[in-house]
Design a protein around this motif. Structure first.
Motif, PDB file in Angstrom:
ATOM      1  N   ARG A 287      -7.041  -1.547  -8.846  1.00 21.68           N
ATOM      2  CA  ARG A 287      -8.018  -0.459  -8.916  1.00 21.68           C
ATOM      3  C   ARG A 287      -9.396  -1.041  -8.660  1.00 21.68           C
ATOM      4  O   ARG A 287      -9.709  -2.140  -9.125  1.00 21.68           O
ATOM      5  CB  ARG A 287      -7.982   0.210 -10.301  1.00 21.68           C
ATOM      6  CG  ARG A 287      -6.619   0.740 -10.715  1.00 21.68           C
ATOM      7  CD  ARG A 287      -6.095   1.810  -9.751  1.00 21.68           C
ATOM      8  NE  ARG A 287      -4.769   2.259 -10.108  1.00 21.68           N
ATOM      9  CZ  ARG A 287      -3.649   1.778  -9.589  1.00 21.68           C
ATOM     10  NH1 ARG A 287      -3.672   0.824  -8.704  1.00 21.68           N
ATOM     11  NH2 ARG A 287      -2.479   2.248  -9.959  1.00 21.68           N
ATOM     12  N   PRO A 288     -10.235  -0.351  -7.941  1.00 19.76           N
ATOM     13  CA  PRO A 288     -11.551  -0.903  -7.608  1.00 19.76           C
ATOM     14  C   PRO A 288     -12.447  -1.036  -8.833  1.00 19.76           C
ATOM     15  O   PRO A 288     -12.334  -0.272  -9.792  1.00 19.76           O
ATOM     16  CB  PRO A 288     -12.124   0.121  -6.627  1.00 19.76           C
ATOM     17  CG  PRO A 288     -11.409   1.380  -6.925  1.00 19.76           C
ATOM     18  CD  PRO A 288     -10.044   0.997  -7.424  1.00 19.76           C
TER      19      PRO A 288
ATOM     20  N   MET B  31      -1.816   8.428  -6.181  1.00 24.84           N
ATOM     21  CA  MET B  31      -1.592   7.230  -6.988  1.00 24.84           C
ATOM     22  C   MET B  31      -0.606   7.518  -8.121  1.00 24.84           C
ATOM     23  O   MET B  31       0.268   6.707  -8.421  1.00 24.84           O
ATOM     24  CB  MET B  31      -2.917   6.708  -7.544  1.00 24.84           C
ATOM     25  CG  MET B  31      -2.776   5.369  -8.257  1.00 24.84           C
ATOM     26  SD  MET B  31      -2.139   4.030  -7.220  1.00 24.84           S
ATOM     27  CE  MET B  31      -3.546   3.758  -6.160  1.00 24.84           C
ATOM     28  N   GLU B  32      -0.712   8.701  -8.728  1.00 24.90           N
ATOM     29  CA  GLU B  32       0.193   9.055  -9.817  1.00 24.90           C
ATOM     30  C   GLU B  32       1.633   9.166  -9.324  1.00 24.90           C
ATOM     31  O   GLU B  32       2.565   8.697  -9.983  1.00 24.90           O
ATOM     32  CB  GLU B  32      -0.246  10.368 -10.477  1.00 24.90           C
ATOM     33  CG  GLU B  32      -1.574  10.287 -11.212  1.00 24.90           C
ATOM     34  CD  GLU B  32      -2.801  10.254 -10.268  1.00 24.90           C
ATOM     35  OE1 GLU B  32      -2.705  10.725  -9.102  1.00 24.90           O
ATOM     36  OE2 GLU B  32      -3.837   9.734 -10.690  1.00 24.90           O
TER      37      GLU B  32
ATOM     38  N   GLU C 185     -12.787  -0.004  -2.094  1.00 26.21           N
ATOM     39  CA  GLU C 185     -11.355   0.201  -2.315  1.00 26.21           C
ATOM     40  C   GLU C 185     -10.594  -1.051  -1.869  1.00 26.21           C
ATOM     41  O   GLU C 185     -10.866  -1.607  -0.810  1.00 26.21           O
ATOM     42  CB  GLU C 185     -10.848   1.405  -1.514  1.00 26.21           C
ATOM     43  CG  GLU C 185     -11.295   2.742  -2.055  1.00 26.21           C
ATOM     44  CD  GLU C 185     -10.669   3.078  -3.399  1.00 26.21           C
ATOM     45  OE1 GLU C 185      -9.495   2.724  -3.636  1.00 26.21           O
ATOM     46  OE2 GLU C 185     -11.364   3.706  -4.217  1.00 26.21           O
TER      47      GLU C 185
ATOM     48  N   GLY D 223      -0.970  -3.035 -10.572  1.00 27.47           N
ATOM     49  CA  GLY D 223      -1.757  -2.037  -9.858  1.00 27.47           C
ATOM     50  C   GLY D 223      -3.181  -2.527  -9.626  1.00 27.47           C
ATOM     51  O   GLY D 223      -3.787  -3.131 -10.506  1.00 27.47           O
TER      52      GLY D 223
ATOM     53  N   GLU E   9       0.863  -1.184   0.000  1.00 37.68           N
ATOM     54  CA  GLU E   9       0.000   0.000   0.000  1.00 37.68           C
ATOM     55  C   GLU E   9       0.896   1.229   0.000  1.00 37.68           C
ATOM     56  O   GLU E   9       1.935   1.255   0.662  1.00 37.68           O
ATOM     57  CB  GLU E   9      -0.892  -0.002   1.240  1.00 37.68           C
ATOM     58  CG  GLU E   9      -1.887   1.125   1.236  1.00 37.68           C
ATOM     59  CD  GLU E   9      -2.868   1.039   2.390  1.00 37.68           C
ATOM     60  OE1 GLU E   9      -3.306   2.116   2.861  1.00 37.68           O
ATOM     61  OE2 GLU E   9      -3.186  -0.062   2.812  1.00 37.68           O
TER      62      GLU E   9
ATOM     63  N   ASP F 103      -2.519  -1.329  -2.904  1.00 35.87           N
ATOM     64  CA  ASP F 103      -2.458  -0.569  -4.154  1.00 35.87           C
ATOM     65  C   ASP F 103      -1.756  -1.331  -5.264  1.00 35.87           C
ATOM     66  O   ASP F 103      -1.967  -1.053  -6.439  1.00 35.87           O
ATOM     67  CB  ASP F 103      -1.732   0.764  -3.934  1.00 35.87           C
ATOM     68  CG  ASP F 103      -2.525   1.675  -3.019  1.00 35.87           C
ATOM     69  OD1 ASP F 103      -3.712   1.905  -3.294  1.00 35.87           O
ATOM     70  OD2 ASP F 103      -1.952   2.152  -2.014  1.00 35.87           O
TER      71      ASP F 103
END
Length: 123
Positions: free
Chosen positions: A43-44, A12-13, A55, A41, A5, A59
């Motif tokens: 992503r939900p 996130m970027e 979520e 990665g 995480e 990550d």
């Protein structure tokens, strides 16, 4: 695999950019016998059974392959060098919530899916 995480306060970027351009190169440098190294990665996405969007707890899932269990265990040696260890920990602290880091060994189990002979699609 390593479940990770991002550090609180890191977008996130920023997370993806730093991981791809800097942290990944440390992994390659200090783990020279890896056969495969990728970052997946998370992503939900809406749950098709229950609806709603939740979520994920992590990550990214970092995936690392080795030729054998022995090669995996040997890989830890270079990372235990005090200078390498200090560099890796300092970089992880910049990028990850280290309290939530989790390492696992994955054992693959595949299901044989029944196929329609005419179309080749799953029944």
């Amino acid at each position: 695999m390593i479940l990770l995480e991002r550090r609180p306060g890191l977008s996130m970027e920023e997370f993806v950019g730093y991981y791809d351009t800097h942290h990944a190169s440390l992994g390659v440098r200090f783990a020279p016998n890896m056969l495969h190294y990728s970052r997946n990665g998370l992503r939900p996405v809406a749950d098709v059974l229950e609806g709603g969007l939740r979520e994920p707890e992590y990550d990214v899932i970092t995936e690392v392959h080795f030729e054998s269990r022995e090669a995996f265990e040997e890989n830890g040696g270079p990372m235990q060098n005090p200078a390498a260890l200090a560099a890796l920990i300092a970089d992880e602290e910049r990028l990850f919530d280290r309290d939530k880091k989790s390492r696992v060994i994955v054992q693959d189990h595949e299901s044989d899916l029944p196929r329609d002979r005419a179309t080749g699609g799953i029944l």
